[in-house]
Scaffold this motif. Sequence first.
Motif, PDB file in Angstrom:
ATOM      1  N   UNK A  67       0.850  -1.186   0.000  1.00  0.00           N
ATOM      2  CA  UNK A  67       0.000   0.000   0.000  1.00  0.00           C
ATOM      3  C   UNK A  67       0.890   1.242   0.000  1.00  0.00           C
ATOM      4  N   UNK A  68       0.540   2.194  -0.849  1.00  0.00           N
ATOM      5  CA  UNK A  68       1.233   3.488  -0.868  1.00  0.00           C
ATOM      6  C   UNK A  68       0.218   4.571  -0.515  1.00  0.00           C
TER       7      UNK A  68
ATOM      8  N   UNK B 104       0.243  -5.601   5.793  1.00  0.00           N
ATOM      9  CA  UNK B 104       0.968  -5.563   4.528  1.00  0.00           C
ATOM     10  C   UNK B 104       1.957  -4.410   4.558  1.00  0.00           C
ATOM     11  N   UNK B 105       2.959  -4.400   3.667  1.00  0.00           N
ATOM     12  CA  UNK B 105       3.923  -3.293   3.625  1.00  0.00           C
ATOM     13  C   UNK B 105       3.242  -1.982   3.232  1.00  0.00           C
ATOM     14  N   UNK B 106       3.660  -0.884   3.863  1.00  0.00           N
ATOM     15  CA  UNK B 106       3.074   0.426   3.598  1.00  0.00           C
ATOM     16  C   UNK B 106       4.196   1.439   3.404  1.00  0.00           C
ATOM     17  N   UNK B 107       4.039   2.279   2.374  1.00  0.00           N
ATOM     18  CA  UNK B 107       4.938   3.398   2.121  1.00  0.00           C
ATOM     19  C   UNK B 107       4.114   4.679   2.122  1.00  0.00           C
ATOM     20  N   UNK B 108       4.513   5.637   2.945  1.00  0.00           N
ATOM     21  CA  UNK B 108       3.852   6.938   2.969  1.00  0.00           C
ATOM     22  C   UNK B 108       4.738   7.994   2.344  1.00  0.00           C
ATOM     23  N   UNK B 109       4.154   8.836   1.502  1.00  0.00           N
ATOM     24  CA  UNK B 109       4.888   9.887   0.801  1.00  0.00           C
ATOM     25  C   UNK B 109       4.250  11.239   1.120  1.00  0.00           C
ATOM     26  N   UNK B 110       5.062  12.221   1.512  1.00  0.00           N
ATOM     27  CA  UNK B 110       4.542  13.554   1.767  1.00  0.00           C
ATOM     28  C   UNK B 110       3.528  13.556   2.897  1.00  0.00           C
ATOM     29  N   UNK B 111       2.290  13.952   2.583  1.00  0.00           N
ATOM     30  CA  UNK B 111       1.213  13.923   3.566  1.00  0.00           C
ATOM     31  C   UNK B 111       1.007  12.510   4.101  1.00  0.00           C
ATOM     32  N   UNK B 112       1.173  11.511   3.235  1.00  0.00           N
ATOM     33  CA  UNK B 112       1.056  10.122   3.666  1.00  0.00           C
ATOM     34  C   UNK B 112       2.112   9.740   4.685  1.00  0.00           C
ATOM     35  N   UNK B 113       3.305  10.275   4.538  1.00  0.00           N
ATOM     36  CA  UNK B 113       4.399  10.076   5.498  1.00  0.00           C
ATOM     37  C   UNK B 113       4.019  10.643   6.862  1.00  0.00           C
ATOM     38  N   UNK B 114       3.468  11.848   6.880  1.00  0.00           N
ATOM     39  CA  UNK B 114       3.047  12.464   8.136  1.00  0.00           C
ATOM     40  C   UNK B 114       1.917  11.676   8.782  1.00  0.00           C
ATOM     41  N   UNK B 115       0.975  11.218   7.962  1.00  0.00           N
ATOM     42  CA  UNK B 115      -0.168  10.465   8.468  1.00  0.00           C
ATOM     43  C   UNK B 115       0.272   9.126   9.065  1.00  0.00           C
ATOM     44  N   UNK B 116       1.228   8.466   8.419  1.00  0.00           N
ATOM     45  CA  UNK B 116       1.781   7.224   8.967  1.00  0.00           C
ATOM     46  C   UNK B 116       2.446   7.468  10.317  1.00  0.00           C
ATOM     47  N   UNK B 117       3.191   8.582  10.410  1.00  0.00           N
ATOM     48  CA  UNK B 117       3.830   8.928  11.678  1.00  0.00           C
ATOM     49  C   UNK B 117       2.814   9.116  12.786  1.00  0.00           C
ATOM     50  N   UNK B 118       1.695   9.765  12.474  1.00  0.00           N
ATOM     51  CA  UNK B 118       0.635   9.941  13.464  1.00  0.00           C
ATOM     52  C   UNK B 118       0.038   8.593  13.859  1.00  0.00           C
ATOM     53  N   UNK B 119      -0.155   7.714  12.884  1.00  0.00           N
ATOM     54  CA  UNK B 119      -0.720   6.394  13.168  1.00  0.00           C
ATOM     55  C   UNK B 119       0.194   5.565  14.059  1.00  0.00           C
ATOM     56  N   UNK B 120       1.492   5.869  14.030  1.00  0.00           N
ATOM     57  CA  UNK B 120       2.464   5.163  14.870  1.00  0.00           C
ATOM     58  C   UNK B 120       2.641   5.838  16.227  1.00  0.00           C
ATOM     59  N   UNK B 121       1.841   6.849  16.509  1.00  0.00           N
ATOM     60  CA  UNK B 121       1.908   7.518  17.804  1.00  0.00           C
ATOM     61  C   UNK B 121       2.752   8.775  17.835  1.00  0.00           C
ATOM     62  N   UNK B 122       3.215   9.231  16.663  1.00  0.00           N
ATOM     63  CA  UNK B 122       4.020  10.446  16.610  1.00  0.00           C
ATOM     64  C   UNK B 122       3.165  11.703  16.617  1.00  0.00           C
ATOM     65  N   UNK B 123       3.829  12.835  16.543  1.00  0.00           N
ATOM     66  CA  UNK B 123       3.145  14.129  16.488  1.00  0.00           C
ATOM     67  C   UNK B 123       3.705  14.952  15.334  1.00  0.00           C
ATOM     68  N   UNK B 124       2.910  15.914  14.871  1.00  0.00           N
ATOM     69  CA  UNK B 124       3.370  16.813  13.829  1.00  0.00           C
ATOM     70  C   UNK B 124       3.270  18.249  14.326  1.00  0.00           C
TER      71      UNK B 124
END
Length: 351
Positions: free
Chosen positions: A215-216, A241-261
Amino acid sequence: MKSVLVLEDGTYYPGLGFGAGGETIGEVVFNTSMTGYQEIITDPSYRGQIVTMTYPLIGNSGFNEEDSESDSAHVQGFIVKEICDHPNNWRCSIGGDEYFKMHNIIGLKGIDTRALVRHICSNGSMFGIISTECGNVDVLLDRLRDGMQKRRSLVMEVTAKEPVRIKGQGKRISLLDLGVKKTLTKLLRRYDCDIHILPASSTYEDVLACSPDGVIISGGPGDPRELGEQRLLLEKLMGEMPILGIGLGHQLLGLALGGTVFKLKYGHHGANLPVKDLTTGKCYITSQSHNYALDADMADGVEITRINVNDNTVEGFRHGKLSVTGVQYCPGPADHPQDSACVLEDFLKAL
């Protein structure tokens, strides 16, 4: 025709209008690219933003049918020092003023763009209004403040309205469209991927129905903290499954992992932003268009793999146990050499 830009702090810049007439309100940002203006104008990441080009002459090669990053223009307004009135290029099919009128983009030229950029750098990005209809700053400030109160779902404005499949014989990819650029789909087609582009409103079941190898999550406009449903979707998909986040998707993945923006003072907008790969020591020149960044204090098990050389903000991460990777920049954009396309290649090889 006369025109003026008024910022929310009351600063104003009188100039001349081009393209469409009227009024437009958006967040004023600047882009440091010397080329690639057509890609910028059609990049969904700029939805809702008035873009100022730091390079003084824009439009000298005109516009064509090949270089757009999407099927429509997305900038809320466009500010330049000078727009070329007589473009000359073998691929040019339409001139600047005609292009902006056709896409209903309000442009402003003839202002000191250096002064505007320095003001944004000192005070941070802020909202502004461009008007060819009114020159009264106080009146425009009132209109701007009213316009700033209106809420927009930027991602839902740019996402695909229904699923789209681009057939291929390679890896099957579910591409969650938060504002996908054509450059990304072109790169996936280069690897003969079977691409399933899914609207941002897609559910867990919608993603699994494609039986993807990976999933990208694409880039896109706005604040990732406003995408609660998409974050919950990623939380369910992680580990499946494997996931790659790009740009906004990268930030959203970070939030899903418990991070902050957090919001950057004036964002990263350009095709010449240096990123250091901490695993190899290599430095890439990347294309970026975002106002938010992940905090470096990531959750346990998450390794920061890339940083911005200019301000040390997070540009990439990976999870130690889950097959989850994020990069802030666009892999291999069309407007400069493809030295950052390895991110996508590595992801596909690992599937």
